[in-house]
Design a protein around this motif. Sequence first.
Motif: not given
Length: 527
Positions: A318-320, A326-327, A333-334
Amino acid sequence: MSIFSDASIQKAISKISDRSERSTDIQALVATFVDVGMVPQINNTRNQIIYGRRGSGKTHVLQVLANALSAEADTISVYIDCRTLGSSEQFTDPKVEIPLRCLSLFKDLVHSLYNPLLEYIVDRGSAPALDYLDEVVASVNRTEHKVQSMAVKESETISAEQKQGSQIEAKISSRPSVSGGFSSSIGETTQSTRSAEASHEVAEKIFFPDVHQKFKQFTDKLPCHMYVLIDEWASLPYDIQPYLAEFIKRAFFANPRITIKIASLEYRSNFSQRVDHGILGFELGTEISASLDLDDYFVYDRNPTIITNNFAEILMKHVRSLLPSDHLLTTYEISSEADFVRTFFSDSSTFKELVRASEGVIRDLLNIFIKAYFTSQRRTMSSIDKRSVIESAQQWFESDKSVSLDPAMNSVLKRIVEEVIGKRRARSFLLSREEENHQMIQRLFDARVLHVIKRGYSDKVNPGVRYNIYTLDYGTYVDLTNTSRAPDKDFDNGDEATDEVIVPFDDKRSIRRIILTPDILNAPALG
């Protein structure tokens, strides 16, 4: 960069939607979906009912299914939200008989199919099928003119004709005199008449053999397989539901090229009704399957490890989905769910507390997470801590769940809490399957303050009796966390079954044997 000072993160979390129907981007819904085995069970040609409480993901599942079906050849799916039906005044007029009220609903449902089917015809270049589609609509719009009653009346009319005249007569005699007189005559005539009076009305009536035949001609002409995905069934008036189910059955079920999928709340659904000649509506299990319940897939206490991992994936997706490409990877680095939890939460136990607080309801998970993020930001934390999760869960319970409880529900819930948490320091209890349909249990379950963690448990101490195992919502005892009154005697490992303990799970976790009796459920409202 801190996750709390990152404007992109702030914007993304504030824009997380907890309702799939509000999203207009089907690809975004697909990107945030975590399939735990649900879609393969409904991606078939069987007629099915999908149960689940509000916030469990029914709409999301239907939308993802629709997207999967769109990739298949000769297949069309149409999504219908029942909250949009009921355009006719008949729908809400209590003076109108139920079958007629339902008639307007069924017409709305068929009309909702028209535009998607028209677009499909245009895309396929199947112009001849358009005539059949128009005939489908015409078949449900047909009206019938009929004479209600006929009466023949005979009557006699008597008319009077009056003739009037005057006469003056003069006589000459020895004594001159003048005499005058007035005379009249009346004649009567009789006339018989015969008349016929008829009561005439225009009645709406659907000829289901005709509707079925028109749909069959249409699907054969394309050819195509049509999936009708009906959402929010429980929003329909309870007394009308069996009639609409009967209309759907007659129009669609005999057509092998049409499949019906319905999403609804189990305890607010009324798919059938016994009548003199049999069953009105669906025969569950034979005509339509009703074995899939989304609530069963996310019960935390049934399998904590799997549910924790699934919810981590749901949150990260949901966040991505709302961030630049690619943020998360380039900035933090998640690249995995474990990285996400490690970056956003103070430790793994804090995230587990969030999962427990959501009690397996995805909508609750998202809302508590959003509140906890901004609470931690306000407190200038470096990540989401347990205190923020607990406070946010308590706020969400008060603002979303507690406010929906009426005095009677509050009274019964308070008695259950006193019995289970207050006296036994546990949070789970057993209730006989005979009480499963008790109105108060159903209402508390729908309000998401009670949760089912196992159905049909057979207790060795009471052979022959089946129980459902319920657990109280996190919000009912969150204020007791870290106090001596907090429930702490459930879901222990390694206990053996005794008169006081049962072991209902395969992983040998145990709970207290607390069996609630109907007198608690039937308690009058306090005050």
